[in-house]
Design an enzyme around this catalytic site. Structure first.
Site, PDB file in Angstrom:
ATOM      1  N   LYS A   1      -1.004  -7.998  -2.649  1.00 37.24           N
ATOM      2  CA  LYS A   1      -2.372  -7.474  -2.617  1.00 37.24           C
ATOM      3  C   LYS A   1      -2.254  -5.960  -2.617  1.00 37.24           C
ATOM      4  O   LYS A   1      -1.487  -5.392  -1.842  1.00 37.24           O
ATOM      5  CB  LYS A   1      -3.064  -7.950  -1.341  1.00 37.24           C
ATOM      6  CG  LYS A   1      -4.417  -7.304  -1.085  1.00 37.24           C
ATOM      7  CD  LYS A   1      -4.945  -7.726   0.274  1.00 37.24           C
ATOM      8  CE  LYS A   1      -6.182  -6.934   0.635  1.00 37.24           C
ATOM      9  NZ  LYS A   1      -6.600  -7.167   2.017  1.00 37.24           N
TER      10      LYS A   1
ATOM     11  N   TYR B   1       0.837  -1.201   0.000  1.00 35.32           N
ATOM     12  CA  TYR B   1       0.000   0.000   0.000  1.00 35.32           C
ATOM     13  C   TYR B   1       0.872   1.251   0.000  1.00 35.32           C
ATOM     14  O   TYR B   1       1.694   1.426   0.904  1.00 35.32           O
ATOM     15  CB  TYR B   1      -0.899   0.007   1.245  1.00 35.32           C
ATOM     16  CG  TYR B   1      -1.999  -1.042   1.236  1.00 35.32           C
ATOM     17  CD1 TYR B   1      -2.423  -1.634   0.058  1.00 35.32           C
ATOM     18  CD2 TYR B   1      -2.631  -1.407   2.418  1.00 35.32           C
ATOM     19  CE1 TYR B   1      -3.442  -2.573   0.062  1.00 35.32           C
ATOM     20  CE2 TYR B   1      -3.652  -2.346   2.433  1.00 35.32           C
ATOM     21  CZ  TYR B   1      -4.052  -2.929   1.236  1.00 35.32           C
ATOM     22  OH  TYR B   1      -5.054  -3.854   1.239  1.00 35.32           O
TER      23      TYR B   1
HETATM   24  P1  FBP Z   1     -11.250  -4.137   1.708  1.00 34.45           P
HETATM   25  O1  FBP Z   1     -11.555  -5.134   0.619  1.00 34.45           O
HETATM   26  O2  FBP Z   1     -12.386  -3.938   2.642  1.00 34.45           O
HETATM   27  O3  FBP Z   1     -10.710  -2.852   1.125  1.00 34.45           O
HETATM   28  O4  FBP Z   1     -10.111  -4.797   2.586  1.00 34.45           O
HETATM   29  C1  FBP Z   1      -8.814  -4.837   2.172  1.00 34.45           C
HETATM   30  C2  FBP Z   1      -7.890  -4.232   3.187  1.00 34.45           C
HETATM   31  O5  FBP Z   1      -6.551  -4.416   2.800  1.00 34.45           O
HETATM   32  C3  FBP Z   1      -8.041  -4.762   4.581  1.00 34.45           C
HETATM   33  O6  FBP Z   1      -7.373  -5.963   4.726  1.00 34.45           O
HETATM   34  C4  FBP Z   1      -7.552  -3.608   5.393  1.00 34.45           C
HETATM   35  O7  FBP Z   1      -8.034  -3.579   6.669  1.00 34.45           O
HETATM   36  C5  FBP Z   1      -8.055  -2.454   4.623  1.00 34.45           C
HETATM   37  O8  FBP Z   1      -8.106  -2.852   3.271  1.00 34.45           O
HETATM   38  C6  FBP Z   1      -7.190  -1.272   4.744  1.00 34.45           C
HETATM   39  O9  FBP Z   1      -7.771  -0.238   4.044  1.00 34.45           O
HETATM   40  P2  FBP Z   1      -7.171   1.200   4.156  1.00 34.45           P
HETATM   41  O10 FBP Z   1      -5.746   1.105   3.728  1.00 34.45           O
HETATM   42  O11 FBP Z   1      -8.020   1.964   3.192  1.00 34.45           O
HETATM   43  O12 FBP Z   1      -7.345   1.603   5.581  1.00 34.45           O
END
Ligand code: FBP
Length: 256
Positions: free
Chosen positions: A178, A147
């Site tokens: 992911k 991320y």
């Molecule tokens: P979602 O499919 O609900 O977006 O979940 C994926 C995820 O990676 C979760 O595992 C995590 O808690 C969330 O997204 C984090 O989202 P953000 O970075 O927007 O807080």
């Protein structure tokens, strides 16, 4: 002898593709954000089983609770965490569970997040190196959440930043990446092309129309994604809707 990493990965991604249910949000965002939604581990586990997902991503406390409910369904234990209670704006995910603890409860893989671009990126690289050593020792596949974050970014959904984060994830040893959807097929095809390990897409915040969720899944699969690891767009719906939506997503991901 430990079961090989490849064998474990194959149990989750039989045809090289996967539909995973993600449920680490009560840690990341807190329960009050999900007021009115039943966040009990057992409910989420039942949705995963009935929706025939290929695996469920949870923290260790939930993993222990759902072990019996999920039976043979692979559990992927999330090893790193952060909460939204923290005042630290320089986001870091710290290790909260060891690979061994995940292995001991029978997990088939482990997951961790790195915020590439965060001011604390270097600390997360160090944490990852330690996780990787144990993952190698216990032959555990690593599902890495790549991320983008940080002051240099226009947005955490910036396509170039997502493409960069996914690539780094592959280079440093994620077995499966992911990451966020970039918002369009063309830019996501570049993410997949540059990331030489399978890429799963996160679902993101809840989208009201199911058809719009399915369109995203169709789009990412059409440009080479290996599947989805979806959370809020499933378990924020009523149980029956959640299960049916998972089955429809499954048909797109696996073609069966
Ligand atoms: P979602 O499919 O609900 O977006 O979940 C994926 C995820 O990676 C979760 O595992 C995590 O808690 C969330 O997204 C984090 O989202 P953000 O970075 O927007 O807080």
């Amino acid at each position: 002898m430990f079961e090989s990493k490849e064998k474990k990965l194959k149990e989750i991604m039989k045809d090289g593709k996967a539909l995973l249910l993600a449920f680490d949000h009560a840690v990341e965002h807190g329960p009050s954000v999900y007021e009115g939604i039943d966040l009990s581990p057992e409910r989420i586990a039942r949705i995963a089983v009935e929706g025939k997902v290929d695996g469920i991503i949870v923290h260790i406390g939930v993993a222990k609770k759902i072990k019996r409910v999920v039976g043979k369904l692979p559990i992927i234990v999330k090893l790193t965490a952060r909460t939204s209670l923290s005042t630290d704006e320089n986001q870091i995910q710290q290790i909260v569970t060891s690979v061994k603890e995940a292995r001991d409860i029978g997990a088939k893989a482990i997951a961790c997040t790195i915020y590439f671009g965060s001011d604390r990126e270097a600390e997360m690289f160090k944490i990852f190196e330690e996780i990787k050593q144990d993952a190698n020792k216990y032959k555990m596949p690593i599902f890495g959440f790549a991320y983008p974050r940080g002051k240099k970014l226009k947005s955490k959904y910036d396509p170039d930043a997502i493409r960069y984060a996914a690539r780094v994830g592959a280079e440093i040893g994620f077995d499966v990446v992911k990451t966020y959807y970039t918002g369009d097929k063309e830019s996501f095809s570049k993410v997949v092309k540059d990331c030489f390990v399978p890429v799963l897409v996160a679902g993101g915040p809840k989208i009201s129309e199911e058809k719009d969720v399915l369109k995203i899944v169709e789009d990412v699969m059409s440009v080479g994604a290996a599947g989805v690891a979806i959370g809020r767009n499933i378990w924020m719906r009523k149980d029956e809707e959640a299960v049916n939506l998972l089955k429809e997503i499954r048909r797109i991901v696996h073609k069966w």
